[in-house]
Design a protein around this motif. Sequence first.
Motif, mmCIF file in Angstrom:
data_model
loop_
_atom_site.group_PDB
_atom_site.id
_atom_site.type_symbol
_atom_site.label_atom_id
_atom_site.label_comp_id
_atom_site.label_asym_id
_atom_site.label_seq_id
_atom_site.Cartn_x
_atom_site.Cartn_y
_atom_site.Cartn_z
ATOM 1 N N ASP A 61 47.055 46.342 47.346
ATOM 2 C CA ASP A 61 47.164 45.343 46.277
ATOM 3 C C ASP A 61 47.517 43.952 46.797
ATOM 4 O O ASP A 61 46.952 42.950 46.359
ATOM 5 C CB ASP A 61 48.229 45.780 45.264
ATOM 6 C CG ASP A 61 47.817 47.020 44.486
ATOM 7 O OD1 ASP A 61 46.634 47.401 44.565
ATOM 8 O OD2 ASP A 61 48.677 47.597 43.807
ATOM 9 N N ASN A 62 48.458 43.884 47.726
ATOM 10 C CA ASN A 62 48.887 42.565 48.197
ATOM 11 C C ASN A 62 47.780 41.860 48.965
ATOM 12 O O ASN A 62 47.609 40.637 48.866
ATOM 13 C CB ASN A 62 50.155 42.687 49.047
ATOM 14 C CG ASN A 62 49.964 43.560 50.278
ATOM 15 O OD1 ASN A 62 49.187 44.518 50.260
ATOM 16 N ND2 ASN A 62 50.665 43.248 51.354
ATOM 17 N N ILE A 63 47.001 42.615 49.730
ATOM 18 C CA ILE A 63 45.900 42.017 50.476
ATOM 19 C C ILE A 63 44.777 41.607 49.530
ATOM 20 O O ILE A 63 44.197 40.520 49.664
ATOM 21 C CB ILE A 63 45.371 42.990 51.545
ATOM 22 C CG1 ILE A 63 46.458 43.292 52.570
ATOM 23 C CG2 ILE A 63 44.120 42.438 52.228
ATOM 24 C CD1 ILE A 63 46.057 44.321 53.612
ATOM 25 N N GLU A 64 44.486 42.458 48.573
ATOM 26 C CA GLU A 64 43.432 42.147 47.602
ATOM 27 C C GLU A 64 43.756 40.875 46.827
ATOM 28 O O GLU A 64 42.898 40.020 46.609
ATOM 29 C CB GLU A 64 43.229 43.313 46.637
ATOM 30 C CG GLU A 64 42.080 43.079 45.669
ATOM 31 C CD GLU A 64 41.876 44.232 44.719
ATOM 32 O OE1 GLU A 64 40.896 44.190 43.961
ATOM 33 O OE2 GLU A 64 42.708 45.165 44.706
ATOM 34 N N GLN A 65 45.014 40.760 46.413
ATOM 35 C CA GLN A 65 45.427 39.574 45.678
ATOM 36 C C GLN A 65 45.209 38.315 46.510
ATOM 37 O O GLN A 65 44.743 37.290 46.008
ATOM 38 C CB GLN A 65 46.896 39.683 45.270
ATOM 39 C CG GLN A 65 47.398 38.481 44.484
ATOM 40 C CD GLN A 65 48.844 38.648 44.055
ATOM 41 O OE1 GLN A 65 49.494 39.626 44.414
ATOM 42 N NE2 GLN A 65 49.346 37.700 43.296
ATOM 43 N N GLU A 66 45.518 38.410 47.790
ATOM 44 C CA GLU A 66 45.373 37.244 48.666
ATOM 45 C C GLU A 66 43.914 36.857 48.856
ATOM 46 O O GLU A 66 43.550 35.684 48.727
ATOM 47 C CB GLU A 66 46.010 37.541 50.021
ATOM 48 C CG GLU A 66 45.868 36.411 51.030
ATOM 49 C CD GLU A 66 46.404 36.776 52.400
ATOM 50 O OE1 GLU A 66 46.225 35.969 53.332
ATOM 51 O OE2 GLU A 66 46.988 37.867 52.543
ATOM 52 N N VAL A 67 43.053 37.838 49.153
ATOM 53 C CA VAL A 67 41.670 37.499 49.493
ATOM 54 C C VAL A 67 40.861 37.065 48.286
ATOM 55 O O VAL A 67 39.985 36.196 48.386
ATOM 56 C CB VAL A 67 40.965 38.666 50.217
ATOM 57 C CG1 VAL A 67 41.674 39.026 51.493
ATOM 58 C CG2 VAL A 67 40.809 39.877 49.324
ATOM 59 N N GLU A 68 41.153 37.640 47.110
ATOM 60 C CA GLU A 68 40.313 37.314 45.959
ATOM 61 C C GLU A 68 40.698 35.998 45.286
ATOM 62 O O GLU A 68 39.882 35.413 44.563
ATOM 63 C CB GLU A 68 40.351 38.451 44.937
ATOM 64 C CG GLU A 68 41.653 38.625 44.206
ATOM 65 C CD GLU A 68 41.651 39.866 43.329
ATOM 66 O OE1 GLU A 68 40.727 40.693 43.470
ATOM 67 O OE2 GLU A 68 42.567 40.017 42.506
ATOM 68 N N ASN A 69 41.893 35.519 45.527
ATOM 69 C CA ASN A 69 42.347 34.274 44.898
ATOM 70 C C ASN A 69 42.329 33.081 45.843
ATOM 71 O O ASN A 69 42.867 32.024 45.514
ATOM 72 C CB ASN A 69 43.763 34.464 44.338
ATOM 73 C CG ASN A 69 43.778 35.333 43.104
ATOM 74 O OD1 ASN A 69 43.362 34.916 42.033
ATOM 75 N ND2 ASN A 69 44.245 36.565 43.257
#
Length: 363
Positions: free
Chosen positions: A343-351
């Motif tokens: 989740d933390n990585i996904e949040q970073e890359v998608e935003n």
Amino acid sequence: MKHTKFFIFALVAAMTFSACGTDDSLEITKPDQVNGGNNSGGNTGGGNTGGNTGGSTGGSILGDNTPGVSTNKANQNMNMPTAIMPEVVKNAINGLEFPKIKGGSSYVVTHMADNAVNFSSEWDDNIQSQRWTCYFYCESNIKNNNIGRTDNFINDPDMAKYYPGITEFAETPYKYSGYDRGHLIASHERQVSVASNSQTFYFTNMQPQYSTFNQSKGIWAAMEQQNLKQNISGRDTLFVVKGGTIENGNVIEYVKNRSHIKPSEYVKQPHDGYIPVPKYFFVAFLEKTYNKETDSFKYNAFGYWFLHENKAFDSKDKLVNYIVNIKTLEDKTGIDFFCNLPDNIEQEVENKDIEAIKNHWGW
């Protein structure tokens, strides 16, 4: 620009496949599951805006096709299997290339070639259209053995095998329609073997496209040709999702051979053979790069959003003008991309900010 194109596609995978065949019992080790890659993930980063619009969720004509719910606190939106999902698909759905699966009337099919995952697609049986195709680039599947085009346009035999009773078309709706049978994963992206190339011609990997959009002078062709500029080595991987918009409101028309119906006049009948012509096409890229100094992986992503137009790509235009971040692409499509990232990585890359994206990729 030269630095850019090299950087975008200088992506590599150390990939190990544990396989002894291509049946349902196949165990697959994906590139994102190697070298300690935490492949579980979700989307608390605000990326899933409704996730899946249109169609149905839950039951299907084959039984319960509702995806399970993740109990992984670090990965709350990771893909979970459905009750009717074949083992070969269950083994693949947590690959980083996968978006969030829809379930209901949508069925995921994974194609194996050369004892490896070739690509996967999600087919909506109600709409009679594919929702997306996802795949990855690595050392083993990017080899060019000059296979050429098999041109074997057929219904997907794996769909009929794994989901009995689900068949794309009684007859091809493309004939005399005026539209190309547009590849999502392109034929030239799978030149390793005849088997890997032949699968790209399945109808589950097709969307109707204007010739001027799809062929040599089109923007889709320009994007595909950019993808060829790769120099893959090492332990990195490039994950890709491609598709078109198929929900009413984002459809140009419905077509079956010479018959064309406006969206406002179309009344869906079960398996009537009409297919939606997407108003937009999209691409999502996720780069996984290995840092030797830290012995860890870094992730970066971006998307393309193209209006499906019957015109050639203007020579003065540039692909960079169609770049969006993943959050924007999710908002436009209703698809949760790269949901298997933590989740933390996904949040970073998608935003990530669009200017930061351009800087990273060298535009």
